[in-house]
Motif scaffolding. Structure first.
Motif, PDB file in Angstrom:
ATOM      1  N   PRO A 158       0.833  -1.204   0.000  1.00  0.00           N
ATOM      2  CA  PRO A 158       0.000   0.000   0.000  1.00  0.00           C
ATOM      3  C   PRO A 158       0.874   1.262   0.000  1.00  0.00           C
ATOM      4  CG  PRO A 158      -0.699  -1.530   1.701  1.00  0.00           C
ATOM      5  CD  PRO A 158       0.620  -2.024   1.209  1.00  0.00           C
ATOM      6  N   PHE A 159       0.428   2.289  -0.696  1.00  0.00           N
ATOM      7  CA  PHE A 159       1.168   3.543  -0.682  1.00  0.00           C
ATOM      8  C   PHE A 159       0.242   4.705  -1.000  1.00  0.00           C
ATOM      9  CE2 PHE A 159       1.535   2.365  -5.201  1.00  0.00           C
ATOM     10  CZ  PHE A 159       1.235   3.573  -5.834  1.00  0.00           C
ATOM     11  N   PHE A 160       0.739   5.906  -0.670  1.00  0.00           N
ATOM     12  CA  PHE A 160       0.129   7.151  -1.127  1.00  0.00           C
ATOM     13  C   PHE A 160       1.256   8.017  -1.670  1.00  0.00           C
ATOM     14  CE2 PHE A 160      -0.729  11.639  -0.674  1.00  0.00           C
ATOM     15  CZ  PHE A 160      -1.954  11.753  -1.327  1.00  0.00           C
ATOM     16  N   ASP A 161       1.044   8.591  -2.852  1.00  0.00           N
ATOM     17  CA  ASP A 161       2.096   9.368  -3.489  1.00  0.00           C
ATOM     18  C   ASP A 161       1.469  10.374  -4.439  1.00  0.00           C
ATOM     19  OD1 ASP A 161       4.678  10.158  -4.043  1.00  0.00           O
ATOM     20  OD2 ASP A 161       5.208   8.416  -5.258  1.00  0.00           O
ATOM     21  N   ILE A 162       2.270  11.331  -4.878  1.00  0.00           N
ATOM     22  CA  ILE A 162       1.910  12.132  -6.037  1.00  0.00           C
ATOM     23  C   ILE A 162       2.761  11.631  -7.201  1.00  0.00           C
ATOM     24  CG2 ILE A 162       1.229  14.147  -4.697  1.00  0.00           C
ATOM     25  CD1 ILE A 162       3.939  15.418  -5.410  1.00  0.00           C
ATOM     26  N   ASP A 163       2.411  12.010  -8.411  1.00  0.00           N
ATOM     27  CA  ASP A 163       3.164  11.580  -9.590  1.00  0.00           C
ATOM     28  C   ASP A 163       4.378  12.493  -9.737  1.00  0.00           C
ATOM     29  OD1 ASP A 163       4.192  10.842 -12.034  1.00  0.00           O
ATOM     30  OD2 ASP A 163       2.236  10.685 -13.011  1.00  0.00           O
ATOM     31  N   ASN A 164       5.491  12.101  -9.128  1.00  0.00           N
ATOM     32  CA  ASN A 164       6.665  12.960  -9.120  1.00  0.00           C
ATOM     33  C   ASN A 164       7.349  13.047 -10.475  1.00  0.00           C
ATOM     34  OD1 ASN A 164       7.224  14.169  -6.395  1.00  0.00           O
ATOM     35  ND2 ASN A 164       6.861  12.032  -5.792  1.00  0.00           N
ATOM     36  N   SER A 321      -4.644  -3.310  -5.152  1.00  0.00           N
ATOM     37  CA  SER A 321      -4.948  -2.239  -6.099  1.00  0.00           C
ATOM     38  C   SER A 321      -5.867  -1.176  -5.504  1.00  0.00           C
ATOM     39  CB  SER A 321      -5.602  -2.818  -7.359  1.00  0.00           C
ATOM     40  OG  SER A 321      -6.819  -3.468  -7.025  1.00  0.00           O
ATOM     41  N   GLU A 322      -6.584  -1.515  -4.438  1.00  0.00           N
ATOM     42  CA  GLU A 322      -7.515  -0.577  -3.807  1.00  0.00           C
ATOM     43  C   GLU A 322      -6.828   0.329  -2.797  1.00  0.00           C
ATOM     44  OE1 GLU A 322     -10.560  -2.925  -2.043  1.00  0.00           O
ATOM     45  OE2 GLU A 322     -11.165  -3.888  -3.908  1.00  0.00           O
ATOM     46  N   VAL A 323      -5.566   0.030  -2.462  1.00  0.00           N
ATOM     47  CA  VAL A 323      -4.876   0.785  -1.414  1.00  0.00           C
ATOM     48  C   VAL A 323      -3.558   1.357  -1.922  1.00  0.00           C
ATOM     49  CG1 VAL A 323      -5.968  -0.412   0.512  1.00  0.00           C
ATOM     50  CG2 VAL A 323      -3.914  -1.391  -0.512  1.00  0.00           C
ATOM     51  N   GLN A 324      -3.508   1.620  -3.209  1.00  0.00           N
ATOM     52  CA  GLN A 324      -2.361   2.281  -3.840  1.00  0.00           C
ATOM     53  C   GLN A 324      -2.879   3.548  -4.510  1.00  0.00           C
ATOM     54  OE1 GLN A 324      -0.884  -0.916  -6.391  1.00  0.00           O
ATOM     55  NE2 GLN A 324       0.670  -1.441  -4.870  1.00  0.00           N
ATOM     56  N   THR A 325      -2.511   4.702  -3.980  1.00  0.00           N
ATOM     57  CA  THR A 325      -3.103   5.968  -4.407  1.00  0.00           C
ATOM     58  C   THR A 325      -2.046   6.914  -4.937  1.00  0.00           C
ATOM     59  OG1 THR A 325      -4.742   5.740  -2.628  1.00  0.00           O
ATOM     60  CG2 THR A 325      -4.546   7.906  -3.699  1.00  0.00           C
ATOM     61  N   ILE A 326      -2.281   7.449  -6.147  1.00  0.00           N
ATOM     62  CA  ILE A 326      -1.466   8.535  -6.686  1.00  0.00           C
ATOM     63  C   ILE A 326      -2.375   9.745  -6.833  1.00  0.00           C
ATOM     64  CG2 ILE A 326      -0.100   9.361  -8.632  1.00  0.00           C
ATOM     65  CD1 ILE A 326       0.824   6.530  -9.116  1.00  0.00           C
ATOM     66  N   ALA A 327      -2.080  10.786  -6.099  1.00  0.00           N
ATOM     67  CA  ALA A 327      -2.930  11.977  -6.062  1.00  0.00           C
ATOM     68  C   ALA A 327      -2.471  12.998  -7.107  1.00  0.00           C
ATOM     69  CB  ALA A 327      -2.894  12.602  -4.674  1.00  0.00           C
ATOM     70  N   PRO A 328      -3.380  13.826  -7.585  1.00  0.00           N
ATOM     71  CA  PRO A 328      -3.011  14.849  -8.565  1.00  0.00           C
ATOM     72  C   PRO A 328      -2.333  16.045  -7.906  1.00  0.00           C
ATOM     73  CG  PRO A 328      -5.331  15.031  -8.037  1.00  0.00           C
ATOM     74  CD  PRO A 328      -4.823  13.813  -7.289  1.00  0.00           C
ATOM     75  N   HIS A 329      -1.628  16.819  -8.709  1.00  0.00           N
ATOM     76  CA  HIS A 329      -1.111  18.103  -8.251  1.00  0.00           C
ATOM     77  C   HIS A 329      -1.766  19.208  -9.074  1.00  0.00           C
ATOM     78  CE1 HIS A 329       1.634  16.684 -11.461  1.00  0.00           C
ATOM     79  NE2 HIS A 329       1.630  17.958 -11.853  1.00  0.00           N
ATOM     80  N   THR A 330      -1.661  20.418  -8.599  1.00  0.00           N
ATOM     81  CA  THR A 330      -2.265  21.553  -9.287  1.00  0.00           C
ATOM     82  C   THR A 330      -1.164  22.481  -9.811  1.00  0.00           C
ATOM     83  OG1 THR A 330      -2.450  22.784  -7.222  1.00  0.00           O
ATOM     84  CG2 THR A 330      -4.349  21.467  -7.894  1.00  0.00           C
TER      85      THR A 330
END
Length: 340
Positions: A158-164, A321-330
């Motif tokens: 599991p992870f949380f990230d932004i698309d670096n 797959s339900e606990v892997q999140t890539i968040a958007p940036h603005t």
């Protein structure tokens, strides 16, 4: 003290249904979950951690290991980080525990001691390296964890990230689109996976524009103002063409870069354009800079909730797959880029 049986009788549901609703299992309807949570609140239900451990084999405790005392510059962020995680794990009926490791103790040894107590269900791990020894250790021991970020290989956790990669690409393209080709990138530490991902994005944008990659235009260091100050001065003291634009890895680095430009008698954006990624840290606001800086933005504080949710759901049996999140940036355009 209200028990699961009390909730079961009050709601006319089985103990199993109540337990699964409280633990957010996917086979329980949202309506039932809401009924159970409301009743638990009204009846002041508190989970019995000892009973839970006997029934489930889990303690309801998740941990974070801190290997050193945060510096004074880091203390405000660290406090927000801990309180944010604690608050959000509580929403999932879990206790969040901080373990401060002795500075003489090897970090993996500290993890091993905690794992052997069998009192912690999983860990939150932050600031991953390319090939992170903590991640490898927890994988080997089959200990659940959630990572704030990603290692460089395919994630099986599991992870949380932004698309670096996208962050590096977008910051670079913002400058290329305004005519810049000599772009200095003052990046994070070389061992950090997020920093390497941003370089990949930087190189991708240059390649698409037909601009040759110059490794001397990428420098790495701690994400502090001193890095921005020193590396900006060094770049302008080198012989050859000078940068027309700078990418700062975060707002702190951009603060140092602005100080360096001012000391050299240069202005932004007339002489040098500047963009940065803004983590929106309480003590390092873009709005507090002498002049706001354009770039990408994603608040670190937005990661506390998904980190807690992803680990909690994984512990409750959710698919990976339900606990892997890539968040958007603005994107923010605050006038710090000059067209050349």
């Amino acid at each position: 003290m209200t028990t699961l049986k009390d909730l079961s009788r009050h709601l006319g549901l089985s103990v199993t249904q109540v337990s699964r609703a409280l633990n957010d299992h996917s086979d329980v309807s949202d309506g039932t979950k809401e009924r159970v949570r409301q009743a638990a609140f009204e009846l002041n239900y508190q989970p019995n951690l000892m009973a839970r451990r006997l029934v489930t084999g889990r303690s309801g405790i998740v941990g974070f290991l801190q290997p050193r005392i945060p510096t004074s510059a880091e203390s405000a962020f660290f406090t927000n980080f801990l309180s944010g995680l604690s608050e959000n794990f509580a929403k999932f009926d879990r206790q969040f525990m901080l373990h401060m490791s002795d500075k003489t103790t090897d970090e993996l040894e500290a993890y091993d001691r905690l794992v052997r107590t069998r009192s912690i269900d999983g860990f939150v791990v932050t600031e991953p390296a390319f090939d992170d020894k903590r991640v490898n250790f927890l994988r080997k021991k089959k200990i659940p964890f959630v990572l704030h970020g990603q290692t460089m290989d395919a994630p099986d956790y599991p992870f949380f990230d932004i698309d670096n990669v996208a962050v590096g690409y977008d910051l670079t393209k913002m400058l290329i689109d305004r005519g810049h080709k000599r772009i200095l990138f003052i990046n994070g530490a070389q061992a950090a996976s997020y920093a390497e991902r941003r370089v990949i994005g930087y190189q991708k944008a240059l390649k698409e524009a037909g601009i040759k990659f110059d490794p001397d235009m990428v420098v790495r260091g701690n994400m502090v103002a001193e890095t921005g100050l020193l590396e900006t001065i060094r770049a302008f003291q080198r012989s050859g063409e000078k940068p027309t634009a700078i990418i700062a890895g975060n707002t702190r680095i951009s603060t140092g870069a602005l100080m360096a430009l001012s000391a050299m008698g240069l202005s932004m954006p007339d002489d040098v354009s500047l963009v940065a990624h803004d983590d929106q840290l309480p003590a390092d606001s873009n709005g507090d800079l002498p002049r706001p800086v354009s770039g990408t933005s994603s608040p670190l504080s937005a990661s506390w909730e998904p980190l807690a949710e992803n680990l909690s759901r994984f512990l409750d049996g959710a698919e990976l797959s339900e606990v892997q999140t890539i968040a958007p940036h603005t994107f923010v355009d605050l006038g710090s880029i000059k067209t050349i």
